[in-house]
Design a protein around this motif. Structure first.
Motif, short mmCIF file in Angstrom:
data_model
loop_
_atom_site.label_atom_id
_atom_site.label_comp_id
_atom_site.label_asym_id
_atom_site.label_seq_id
_atom_site.Cartn_x
_atom_site.Cartn_y
_atom_site.Cartn_z
N PRO A 476 -0.34 -10.18 -23.76
CA PRO A 476 -0.34 -9.00 -23.94
C PRO A 476 0.52 -8.46 -24.49
N MET A 477 0.59 -7.16 -24.58
CA MET A 477 1.35 -6.35 -26.01
C MET A 477 2.81 -6.34 -24.32
N GLY A 478 2.60 -5.22 -23.48
CA GLY A 478 3.25 -5.52 -22.74
C GLY A 478 4.21 -6.46 -21.99
N GLU A 479 3.89 -7.39 -21.77
CA GLU A 479 4.66 -8.80 -21.45
C GLU A 479 5.62 -9.06 -22.59
N VAL A 483 9.58 -9.83 -23.17
CA VAL A 483 9.60 -11.04 -23.51
C VAL A 483 11.10 -10.82 -24.40
N ASP A 484 11.33 -10.68 -25.92
CA ASP A 484 11.24 -10.22 -26.26
C ASP A 484 13.04 -9.55 -26.00
N ASN A 506 5.67 0.30 -16.64
CA ASN A 506 4.63 -1.49 -15.93
C ASN A 506 5.45 -2.18 -15.82
N LEU A 507 6.65 -1.88 -16.07
CA LEU A 507 8.02 -3.35 -16.07
C LEU A 507 8.34 -4.63 -15.04
#
Length: 574
Positions: A476-479, A483-484, A506-507
């Protein structure tokens, strides 16, 4: 990148109405674009009678080079059929190149496209191809030569390049999609407990004649297939069980029953290249033998029709309601399994279940109940993403769902010592263990890299880059953003550092999800990449501008931290 250029329409345009030519071109492109979609490609642009296709962007697959070549072969076959249908002598040149490119939207026009030397070379290769030919670069050849037969055409002096480009003409595929070449077999290390659970469950199923479902779940490369193979071998050796195997494929196969068809072929002795008539004849003969009746018995024809339907061979079932046809085919398959299980314990092993069609998943759910009272086990391997659309159903059968974790440090070290025959020193060993994160396939690939480079852990193999990039692009975009950011920080870091790089509300939830996915671990207030290899790939997919921006932000955060620690030290001294 795949470049395809239609040949023959220019000459046709001279004597034919322009509207008719346009309709012919549109008809060709509709079919070709469908082929691209089936293989997971993205149309970059259509310019005149040329088609430009991206594979691996915006979402990577572990076999994008292979998908491009398979798509090219299918497109040539599709165009040949279309040319015969419309009676127009048209053909196509295809060029394919693989490499790094900058992919994104242009500021001026906002169009999503790819830029770089990889694209330029691909275009030049296409220009050099003969009509009806698929020409690929050495990079594409290196990634696909295990599954595609090629003819070497030697070096091509591409316009605008000093160095010639080695080219190869793709002839035919040698294996179905998703195939991974067989490797030298290494000892099964670090899986004693898992094997104990699985072997005990099969023993109980056979001894008590209560069907058993086994679902082995885990990320790519963690060793699911190897564990399933060992389990099947143990069942055959310890219980004289018959093992039927089927493998789901990710794309390109019209027969949704493909994995079941593979098991039927194995049970009936039907070769993959047998004609439809040969397959029907062998099926009828084996069914008659199993039922102990003559070939002309009505039941033989009924069961034969059902099994041939699963094989993709046309039968009377193709002309009736699809639901009734499917039920008839399933009854025939279950009858075949019943017949075999009455003679010997039976194992049906289906690998890569995450690629299965819904019809196959429904059969997997029903099969243990349909085999009640027989010594039968269904063994399936899958990746965790299948949980989003399917979970095994409980019932009056036994069920074991085993999530396969990465190997622990000790087991990883033992496997690496076996792969490198004990030749790696402590420094190299630690580097390889950190990069692999306990993934056996990663370890095998990295060990192969060490052998090739004379004892050094050099640039990552393309196979690993593709596999990791596929996994990251599926987040998912947030995860993925977390990672980046973590990749910029390093192998490990604090939550404060991630917050400084733009952490959202939501970190913490994103980090917890990444821990659950075995991408990060969390210990002592710090997150840690489970595999250094994952961090490397994530970092390399960031553009240089993104890296510079994140590093600048991180630098400001660290400087502020150091300043605050200095102030605290002054207070303590005072």
């Amino acid at each position: 990148m795949l470049f395809a250029d239609l040949v023959g329409f220019t000459g046709l345009s001279e004597g034919v109405d322009p509207e008719q030519v346009r309709n012919l071109v549109d008809g060709a492109f509709q079919r070709l674009v469908a082929d691209v979609g089936i293989h997971g490609g993205r149309i970059d642009k259509i310019v005149g009678d040329q088609l430009v296709v991206l594979f691996g962007a915006p979402v990577a697959h572990e076999d994008d080079a292979e998908r491009a070549v398979r798509a090219g072969l299918q497109m040539q076959a599709t165009l040949a059929a279309y040319a015969a249908e419309v009676g127009v002598p048209i053909s196509m040149r295809v060029g394919i190149n693989t490499g790094e490119a900058l992919v994104g939207a242009l500021r001026a026009g906002g169009e999503y496209t790819a830029m770089g030397d990889t694209i330029n070379v691909g275009s030049r290769i296409q220009t050099a191809a003969a009509p009806g030919q698929i020409l690929v670069s050495e990079a594409t050849y290196a990634q696909t030569s295990d599954v595609v037969r090629y003819e070497s055409l030697g070096p091509l002096q591409a316009r605008g390049r000093d160095e010639p480009v080695e080219t190869y003409a793709a002839v035919e595929t040698l294996a179905p999609p998703g195939h991974r070449p067989k490797r030298a077999r290494t000892p099964l290390i670090g899986r004693d407990r898992e094997m104990g659970i699985l072997c005990a469950s099969l023993s109980m199923a056979f001894d008590r004649r209560r069907p058993q479902s086994v679902v082995i779940s885990g990320d790519a490369g963690v060793g699911k297939s190897r564990l399933a193979e060992e389990l099947a071998s143990s069942a055959a050796a310890e219980h004289s069980a018959v093992v039927l195997e089927g493998r789901c494929v990710p794309y390109g196969e019209a027969n949704v029953w493909w994995p079941i068809a593979a098991a039927v072929r194995q049970a009936l002795g039907i070769a993959i290249d047998d004609t439809a008539e040969e397959a029907r004849r062998k099926t009828r003969s084996k069914v008659a033998w199993g039922l102990k009746v003559g070939d002309d018995h009505p039941d033989v024809q009924l069961v034969t029709d059902g099994l041939c339907y699963l094989l993709g061979v046309p039968t009377a079932l193709n002309g009736i309601d699809p639901t009734r046809a499917r039920e008839g085919a399933v009854r025939s398959f279950v009858g075949l399994l019943h017949n075999m299980a009455h003679r010997k314990p039976l194992v049906l092993s289906i690998s890569e279940l995450h690629w299965a069609d819904e019809l196959v998943l429904d059969l997997v759910d029903r099969l243990p109940e349909l085999m009640r009272g027989l010594p039968f086990a269904l063994v399936a391997t899958t990746r965790p993403e299948l949980e989003e659309r399917w979970m095994p159903k409980p019932g009056r059968h036994n069920l074991v769902t085993l999530h396969l974790d990465p190997l622990d440090r000790e087991s990883s070290e033992r496997l690496l010592a076996t792969l490198l025959e004990g030749s790696a020193g402590p420094a190299l060993t630690n580097t390889l263990l950190d990069r692999s994160g306990g993934n056996p396939f990663f370890l095998e690939e990295l060990a192969g890299l060490v052998h090739q480079s004379g004892g050094r852990a050099g640039e990552l193999p393309v196979t690993l880059r593709a596999l990791v990039a596929t996994r990251l692009d599926g987040l998912p975009m947030g995860e993925r953003r977390v990672v980046d950011h973590a990749a910029v920080v390093g192998r490990l870091g604090s939550m404060e550092a991630l917050t400084a790089l733009g952490g959202s509300a939501n970190l913490w939830q994103s980090v917890e999800e990444l821990v659950a996915r075995d991408i990060l671990t969390f210990d002592g207030g710090e997150w840690v990449f489970r595999s250094e290899l994952v961090r490397e790939v994530a970092y390399e997919t960031l553009t240089k501008a993104e890296r510079a921006r994140h590093h600048a932000t991180l630098g400001q955060f660290l400087a502020q931290q150091a300043k605050e620690r200095g102030r605290e030290g002054e207070h303590v001294e005072a």
